[in-house]
Design an enzyme around this catalytic site. Structure first.
Site, PDB file in Angstrom:
ATOM      1  N   HIS A  68       0.848  -1.195   0.000  1.00  0.00           N
ATOM      2  CA  HIS A  68       0.000   0.000   0.000  1.00  0.00           C
ATOM      3  C   HIS A  68       0.882   1.243   0.000  1.00  0.00           C
ATOM      4  CE1 HIS A  68      -3.571  -2.236   2.117  1.00  0.00           C
ATOM      5  NE2 HIS A  68      -3.099  -2.900   1.064  1.00  0.00           N
ATOM      6  N   GLU A 114       0.780   4.039   1.633  1.00  0.00           N
ATOM      7  CA  GLU A 114       1.152   4.580   2.948  1.00  0.00           C
ATOM      8  C   GLU A 114       2.203   3.720   3.651  1.00  0.00           C
ATOM      9  OE1 GLU A 114      -3.338   5.165   2.305  1.00  0.00           O
ATOM     10  OE2 GLU A 114      -1.868   3.578   2.012  1.00  0.00           O
ATOM     11  N   CYS A 165      -5.312   2.009   6.114  1.00  0.00           N
ATOM     12  CA  CYS A 165      -5.877   0.797   6.698  1.00  0.00           C
ATOM     13  C   CYS A 165      -5.141   0.493   8.008  1.00  0.00           C
ATOM     14  CB  CYS A 165      -5.758  -0.372   5.716  1.00  0.00           C
ATOM     15  SG  CYS A 165      -4.061  -0.980   5.507  1.00  0.00           S
ATOM     16  N   CYS A 171      -1.383  -0.058   7.411  1.00  0.00           N
ATOM     17  CA  CYS A 171      -0.679   1.190   7.114  1.00  0.00           C
ATOM     18  C   CYS A 171      -0.626   2.102   8.334  1.00  0.00           C
ATOM     19  CB  CYS A 171      -1.337   1.902   5.945  1.00  0.00           C
ATOM     20  SG  CYS A 171      -1.152   0.990   4.396  1.00  0.00           S
TER      21      CYS A 171
END
Length: 170
Positions: free
Chosen positions: A62, A64, A92, A95
């Site tokens: 991801h 992030e 999420c 992250c």
């Protein structure tokens, strides 16, 4: 921890930069997620798009998390405590944990995780874990300031077309 001195106008500007990174990720064949890291003086330190495809179909790549890992290697905890991570969508749980452990002091996001979950449904490439980042950060000992959702309609537009197209292919 000292929060960066940013205004709503600055937040809007940098959040839209994260949207631009998400668009570049999509143009490169990846999921449309993006993040940028800004210091307390308003200097752009780094940007990161989603790396799902670029990282060999890594479900943990991801934007992030990748940015938090890079930032943790490049900058010390003292500097990161006064930085803001801008993200096209709410980080999420994974992250959020990476942001917390990197020591980034502030997060501003566009689309909420709950909104994203509604939009993506049960798509196998985005089995959304709807756990608000505020809850993850609140479980820690070091405070992380959170602003969002912000510009949520604009942020959701980045995702809508992509996931609707994906649902017709899945």
């Amino acid at each position: 921890m000292t929060a960066p001195p940013t205004s709503a106008l600055d937040d809007t500007k940098f959040l839209r930069m994260a949207f631009g990174v998400a668009r570049k990720a999509r143009a490169g064949g990846d999921h449309p997620f993006g993040s940028v890291l800004v210091d307390d003086q308003g200097n752009l330190l780094m940007e990161q798009g989603n790396g799902f495809s670029a990282e060999g179909y890594d479900m943990t790549a991801h934007a992030e998390r990748l940015l938090a890992s890079r930032a943790s290697r490049q900058y010390g905890a003292e500097k990161l405590a006064s930085c803001t991570l801008y993200s096209s969508a709410e980080p999420c749980a994974m992250c959020s944990g990476a942001i917390y452990w990197a020591g980034i002091g502030r997060v501003v996001y566009g689309q909420s995780e709950a909104s994203l979950k509604t939009m993506t449904g049960d798509h196998p490439e985005n089995p959304t874990l709807d756990l608000p980042c505020r809850i993850v950060f609140a479980a820690g000992q070091t405070p992380v300031e959170v602003v969002g959702p912000m510009l949520e309609d604009e942020a959701a537009a980045l995702q809508r077309e992509f996931w609707n197209a994906q649902h017709t292919q899945a």
